[in-house]
Design a protein around this motif. Structure first.
Motif, PDB file in Angstrom:
ATOM      1  N   ASN A 113       1.004   7.026  13.076  1.00  0.00           N
ATOM      2  CA  ASN A 113       0.018   6.944  11.996  1.00  0.00           C
ATOM      3  C   ASN A 113      -0.593   8.316  11.681  1.00  0.00           C
ATOM      4  O   ASN A 113      -1.750   8.454  11.405  1.00  0.00           O
ATOM      5  CB  ASN A 113      -1.041   5.863  12.245  1.00  0.00           C
ATOM      6  CG  ASN A 113      -1.983   6.215  13.361  1.00  0.00           C
ATOM      7  OD1 ASN A 113      -1.759   7.213  14.034  1.00  0.00           O
ATOM      8  ND2 ASN A 113      -3.002   5.405  13.556  1.00  0.00           N
ATOM      9  N   PHE A 114       0.273   9.303  11.694  1.00  0.00           N
ATOM     10  CA  PHE A 114      -0.133  10.678  11.328  1.00  0.00           C
ATOM     11  C   PHE A 114      -0.675  10.741   9.912  1.00  0.00           C
ATOM     12  O   PHE A 114      -1.524  11.525   9.579  1.00  0.00           O
ATOM     13  CB  PHE A 114       1.057  11.632  11.455  1.00  0.00           C
ATOM     14  CG  PHE A 114       2.234  11.176  10.666  1.00  0.00           C
ATOM     15  CD1 PHE A 114       2.387  11.564   9.364  1.00  0.00           C
ATOM     16  CD2 PHE A 114       3.168  10.304  11.231  1.00  0.00           C
ATOM     17  CE1 PHE A 114       3.451  11.108   8.629  1.00  0.00           C
ATOM     18  CE2 PHE A 114       4.223   9.847  10.497  1.00  0.00           C
ATOM     19  CZ  PHE A 114       4.383  10.237   9.181  1.00  0.00           C
ATOM     20  N   ALA A 115      -0.162   9.826   9.038  1.00  0.00           N
ATOM     21  CA  ALA A 115      -0.604   9.874   7.640  1.00  0.00           C
ATOM     22  C   ALA A 115      -2.044   9.440   7.520  1.00  0.00           C
ATOM     23  O   ALA A 115      -2.690   9.707   6.521  1.00  0.00           O
ATOM     24  CB  ALA A 115       0.277   8.992   6.784  1.00  0.00           C
TER      25      ALA A 115
ATOM     26  N   LEU B 175      -1.757   5.508  -0.764  1.00  0.00           N
ATOM     27  CA  LEU B 175      -2.563   4.401  -0.223  1.00  0.00           C
ATOM     28  C   LEU B 175      -1.687   3.194   0.098  1.00  0.00           C
ATOM     29  O   LEU B 175      -1.783   2.612   1.179  1.00  0.00           O
ATOM     30  CB  LEU B 175      -3.642   3.998  -1.249  1.00  0.00           C
ATOM     31  CG  LEU B 175      -4.794   5.001  -1.387  1.00  0.00           C
ATOM     32  CD1 LEU B 175      -5.700   4.602  -2.536  1.00  0.00           C
ATOM     33  CD2 LEU B 175      -5.585   5.079  -0.086  1.00  0.00           C
ATOM     34  N   LEU B 176      -0.831   2.832  -0.858  1.00  0.00           N
ATOM     35  CA  LEU B 176       0.035   1.662  -0.638  1.00  0.00           C
ATOM     36  C   LEU B 176       0.996   1.915   0.516  1.00  0.00           C
ATOM     37  O   LEU B 176       1.217   1.056   1.368  1.00  0.00           O
ATOM     38  CB  LEU B 176       0.851   1.358  -1.901  1.00  0.00           C
ATOM     39  CG  LEU B 176       0.061   0.754  -3.057  1.00  0.00           C
ATOM     40  CD1 LEU B 176       0.950   0.629  -4.283  1.00  0.00           C
ATOM     41  CD2 LEU B 176      -0.446  -0.635  -2.653  1.00  0.00           C
TER      42      LEU B 176
ATOM     43  N   PHE C  13       3.090  -0.423   3.088  1.00  0.00           N
ATOM     44  CA  PHE C  13       4.540  -0.270   3.188  1.00  0.00           C
ATOM     45  C   PHE C  13       4.984   0.047   4.616  1.00  0.00           C
ATOM     46  O   PHE C  13       5.942  -0.527   5.124  1.00  0.00           O
ATOM     47  CB  PHE C  13       5.022   0.799   2.189  1.00  0.00           C
ATOM     48  CG  PHE C  13       6.500   0.941   2.159  1.00  0.00           C
ATOM     49  CD1 PHE C  13       7.304  -0.056   1.608  1.00  0.00           C
ATOM     50  CD2 PHE C  13       7.130   2.051   2.701  1.00  0.00           C
ATOM     51  CE1 PHE C  13       8.674   0.062   1.602  1.00  0.00           C
ATOM     52  CE2 PHE C  13       8.497   2.178   2.687  1.00  0.00           C
ATOM     53  CZ  PHE C  13       9.264   1.181   2.134  1.00  0.00           C
ATOM     54  N   THR C  14       4.253   0.956   5.292  1.00  0.00           N
ATOM     55  CA  THR C  14       4.654   1.321   6.662  1.00  0.00           C
ATOM     56  C   THR C  14       4.575   0.100   7.594  1.00  0.00           C
ATOM     57  O   THR C  14       5.396  -0.050   8.500  1.00  0.00           O
ATOM     58  CB  THR C  14       3.729   2.434   7.208  1.00  0.00           C
ATOM     59  OG1 THR C  14       2.910   2.906   6.170  1.00  0.00           O
ATOM     60  CG2 THR C  14       4.482   3.559   7.774  1.00  0.00           C
ATOM     61  N   LEU C  15       3.591  -0.759   7.327  1.00  0.00           N
ATOM     62  CA  LEU C  15       3.473  -1.958   8.168  1.00  0.00           C
ATOM     63  C   LEU C  15       4.623  -2.923   7.883  1.00  0.00           C
ATOM     64  O   LEU C  15       5.198  -3.504   8.791  1.00  0.00           O
ATOM     65  CB  LEU C  15       2.131  -2.667   7.900  1.00  0.00           C
ATOM     66  CG  LEU C  15       0.868  -1.826   8.154  1.00  0.00           C
ATOM     67  CD1 LEU C  15      -0.378  -2.622   7.836  1.00  0.00           C
ATOM     68  CD2 LEU C  15       0.844  -1.359   9.610  1.00  0.00           C
TER      69      LEU C  15
ATOM     70  N   ALA D 130      10.610   5.347  -0.851  1.00  0.00           N
ATOM     71  CA  ALA D 130      11.798   5.837  -0.149  1.00  0.00           C
ATOM     72  C   ALA D 130      11.402   7.016   0.740  1.00  0.00           C
ATOM     73  O   ALA D 130      11.846   7.132   1.889  1.00  0.00           O
ATOM     74  CB  ALA D 130      12.862   6.248  -1.148  1.00  0.00           C
ATOM     75  N   LEU D 131      10.524   7.875   0.214  1.00  0.00           N
ATOM     76  CA  LEU D 131      10.058   9.024   0.991  1.00  0.00           C
ATOM     77  C   LEU D 131       9.302   8.541   2.228  1.00  0.00           C
ATOM     78  O   LEU D 131       9.530   9.018   3.341  1.00  0.00           O
ATOM     79  CB  LEU D 131       9.152   9.900   0.113  1.00  0.00           C
ATOM     80  CG  LEU D 131       8.500  11.091   0.810  1.00  0.00           C
ATOM     81  CD1 LEU D 131       9.532  12.159   1.110  1.00  0.00           C
ATOM     82  CD2 LEU D 131       7.388  11.694  -0.033  1.00  0.00           C
ATOM     83  N   PHE D 132       8.392   7.569   2.020  1.00  0.00           N
ATOM     84  CA  PHE D 132       7.632   7.026   3.143  1.00  0.00           C
ATOM     85  C   PHE D 132       8.559   6.488   4.231  1.00  0.00           C
ATOM     86  O   PHE D 132       8.375   6.743   5.413  1.00  0.00           O
ATOM     87  CB  PHE D 132       6.724   5.893   2.647  1.00  0.00           C
ATOM     88  CG  PHE D 132       5.294   6.337   2.603  1.00  0.00           C
ATOM     89  CD1 PHE D 132       4.522   6.333   3.758  1.00  0.00           C
ATOM     90  CD2 PHE D 132       4.722   6.766   1.427  1.00  0.00           C
ATOM     91  CE1 PHE D 132       3.214   6.762   3.727  1.00  0.00           C
ATOM     92  CE2 PHE D 132       3.416   7.195   1.391  1.00  0.00           C
ATOM     93  CZ  PHE D 132       2.647   7.193   2.543  1.00  0.00           C
TER      94      PHE D 132
END
Ligand SMILES: Nc1ncnc2c1ncn2[C@@H]1O[C@H](COP(=O)(O)OP(=O)(O)OP(=O)(O)O)[C@@H](O)[C@H]1O
Length: 614
Positions: free
Chosen positions: A30-32, A150-151, A156-158, A180-182
């Motif tokens: 969760n660096f972001a 934010l999304l 999205f990561t979850l 796609a980048l995420f």
């Protein structure tokens, strides 16, 4: 501080919420969160702490690396490093991010970021036509970036990690480049940090086969969307260029009587005058059967500057037809920004016409410009001289470019210097010349070597009256055996030098003819100029308009007024009688009666052209 009295009552979550921290649980990737959430976290094994109510501070007894009094302190340490080093070798979030760079294959990362970068560029091309201004594009871009962030970080990561979510949905979301980048970054970080902990190396090409990462799908989706986006953008661009080309090809026929040239954001309505129609018909006739009497013929030259940074295209020259005979000096007058320089730039090969062409001494402007250069002379609006060369050296250089050599070159250089009265200072450095001398040298350069066609862009700008008269004599002498196209803001210069004058406004010729023809056509009237005290202005106006009902006031400033009276409805003695009468009522400082000047014609035509832009 919102903390319950006994530390043992506190759960980890209560504590993190109470201490301005985020409720997001700490994970290795969760660096972001650093971007969107407060990084403050209570780590799971930091449960033994003491609370000092008096000091309102909480201290972590075990002193784990991320346990600090305020999130400012933590943020500082994340960026600057741990206060007392990092003996435990713990990773923090930012370090986690860096590990994804250092612990994964460089070629995998390069390919991933390279494809993403190109995808992002092609998406910009695709979205470009949707925006009319750079500002709205920036605002939408900013919302997209923040919204995606934010999304991506919160949802999205979850979802990517949630096995209950069908991977088809994740892939569908990955069609949007931001997701796609995420996805790619999440996988790179998982591999980077995981491998660092395990003491191995992170993601390599063979890992793309593994089911526990989505890098292969992300690369395929991004490459595919990149190609699709670029193809769509290219087709859209081609269709719009084709449309604008078709509309510009149609315009000459439409113009014959009254026509519409449409261009965002304004609509230009142009009524073609008889002289313009005649000139166009003459040009169209020569297009089918060339005529050697005419040295320069322009066939419907048009120039559209492509819009940049979200600004619309600029239709600078909307179609110019012109046939110039040998020995003719043609004057282009026009307000600033009318398109004169653009027209000349196309004629001298500096700009490629968007549509149309020209023929110079039988040579085609589009295909034979290299040959046209050898028979063409140009005096640009601003002197392009080398300070370290003498006037003579300049002329020798340009003479050679026009294929002069030996004694013919020496003779031509001497004649040119003599012609512009620079013979005495021919061996002086051009950097030491006065402004007037530089201008005369520029004109001499345009004329050296006997070019067949000469373009002079505002040749007398900045010259004193004596130098200007001298320059005019040179041009009058030079025009005898060549065609000259001259742009100027000086009516006196145009009347003195030009056989024909064209007033260029709003990208096209509004009228063509000799100075006298234009004055008759647009004038045919007397101009009375009266100067009184400013408080008598209204009285003068009502008196003149009372005496001459056909009078029109064309100018009024600081007590000076101009009235235009049609010649047919009046004779000069009536005007003198009216002035006498006025003088009896109040003092007149100065007055005069003139016939229409070229300046009056110019103002009238320019104002008409401006008012035709709806
Ligand atoms: N490179 C360019 N890109 C976009 N628009 C341009 C460019 N060069 C000129 N223009 C625009 O085209 C129009 C015509 O410009 P141009 O310089 O030809 O006018 P002009 O009649 O020579 O003016 P001036 O008398 O002031 O020299 C102007 O509105 C100008 O802003």
């Amino acid at each position: 501080m919102l903390i319950s009295s006994s530390p043992s009552d506190l759960s980890e979550n209560d504590l993190s919420l109470a201490l301005l921290g985020t409720a997001i649980n700490m994970t290795s990737t969760n660096f972001a969160a650093a971007t969107f959430d407060t990084i403050y976290q209570v780590q799971s094994n930091c449960l033994n702490f003491s609370l000092s109510a008096e000091k309102s501070t909480i201290e972590c007894v075990e002193g784990l690396p991320l346990w600090r009094r305020s999130y400012n302190e933590i943020n500082n340490e994340l960026y600057k490093g741990y206060k007392n080093g990092n003996p435990e070798g713990m990773l923090n979030e930012i370090m986690g991010g860096l590990t994804s760079f250092t612990n994964n294959s460089k070629s995998v990362q390069f390919t991933f970021y390279f494809v993403y970068m190109n995808l992002q560029i092609s998406m910009s091309f695709l979205l470009y036509p949707l925006f009319k201004s750079a500002k709205s594009a920036s605002v939408v871009g900013m919302f997209l970036v923040i919204g995606t962030g934010l999304l991506g970080s919160n949802f999205f990561t979850l979802w990517v990690r949630d096995p209950s979510i069908n991977s088809i949905w994740i892939m569908a979301l990955e069609v949007y480049p931001g997701f796609a980048l995420f996805r790619g970054i999440v996988d790179l970080c998982d591999y980077g940090i995981g491998s660092k902990r395990a003491g191995t190396f992170g993601m390599e090409w063979h890992h793309l086969k593994d089911n526990n990462n989505g890098m292969r799908e992300v690369l395929i989706i991004m490459t595919f969307t990149w190609l699709v986006f670029i193809l769509i953008a290219y087709s859209v661009d081609n269709i719009s260029s084709l449309r604008s080309c078709l509309s510009s090809k149609k315009s000459p026929k439409k113009i014959t009587s009254s026509s519409n040239l449409c261009q965002e954001p304004n609509t230009y309505v142009q009524m073609e005058k008889e002289d313009i129609v005649l000139e166009r018909e003459k040009v169209e006739q020569f297009q089918n059967s060339p005529n050697s009497y005419y040295s320069a013929i322009c066939y419907d030259l048009k120039k559209i500057y492509p819009g940049r940074d979200g600004n619309p295209d600029k239709f600078a020259v909307k179609g110019a037809h012109l046939a110039l005979s040998r020995g003719e000096c043609f004057g282009m007058l026009g307000p600033n920004g009318a398109g004169k320089t653009t027209f000349i730039s196309m004629m001298i090969g500096l700009l490629k016409p968007t549509f149309g062409t020209a023929s110079i001494e039988g040579l085609d402007l589009l295909n034979q410009m290299h040959l046209i250069h050898t028979i063409m002379g140009v005096c640009p609006q601003y002197d392009l001289l080398w300070d370290t060369l003498t006037g003579r050296e300049h002329l020798r250089f340009y003479g050679r470019l026009r294929n002069l050599t030996g004694s013919a070159l020496d003779e031509a250089v001497d004649d040119s210097l003599r012609g512009v009265d620079l013979l005495r200072v021919g061996n002086k450095l051009a950097g030491k010349y006065s402004g007037g001398m530089k201008r005369r040298l520029s004109v001499a350069i345009a004329l050296v070597g006997n070019p067949k066609i000469v373009y002079l862009d505002e040749p007398s700008t900045g010259l004193d009256p004596a130098s200007r008269n001298k320059l005019w004599e040179v041009i009058l002498e030079a025009k005898k055996d060549r065609t000259i196209i001259l742009t100027t803001h000086s009516m006196e210069e145009a009347e003195r030098l030009c056989d024909r004058i064209g007033i260029f406004a709003d990208g096209c010729f509004q009228c063509l003819g000799s100075s006298d023809e234009l004055k008759n056509r647009y004038g045919g009237s007397y101009i009375i100029t009266i100067t009184t005290k400013p408080n008598n202005v209204d009285e003068v106006q009502s008196m003149i308009e009372g005496l001459f009902p056909n009078a029109t006031r064309t100018y009024c400033l600081s007590g000076t007024q101009k009235f235009e009276l049609p010649k047919t409805s009046i004779n000069k003695s009536d005007i003198f009688g009216a002035i006498k009468l006025t003088k009896k009522r109040f003092p007149i400082q100065t007055w005069g009666v003139t016939e229409t000047t070229l300046e009056d014609v110019f103002i009238k035509v320019a104002v008409e052209a401006a008012s035709a832009i709806v």
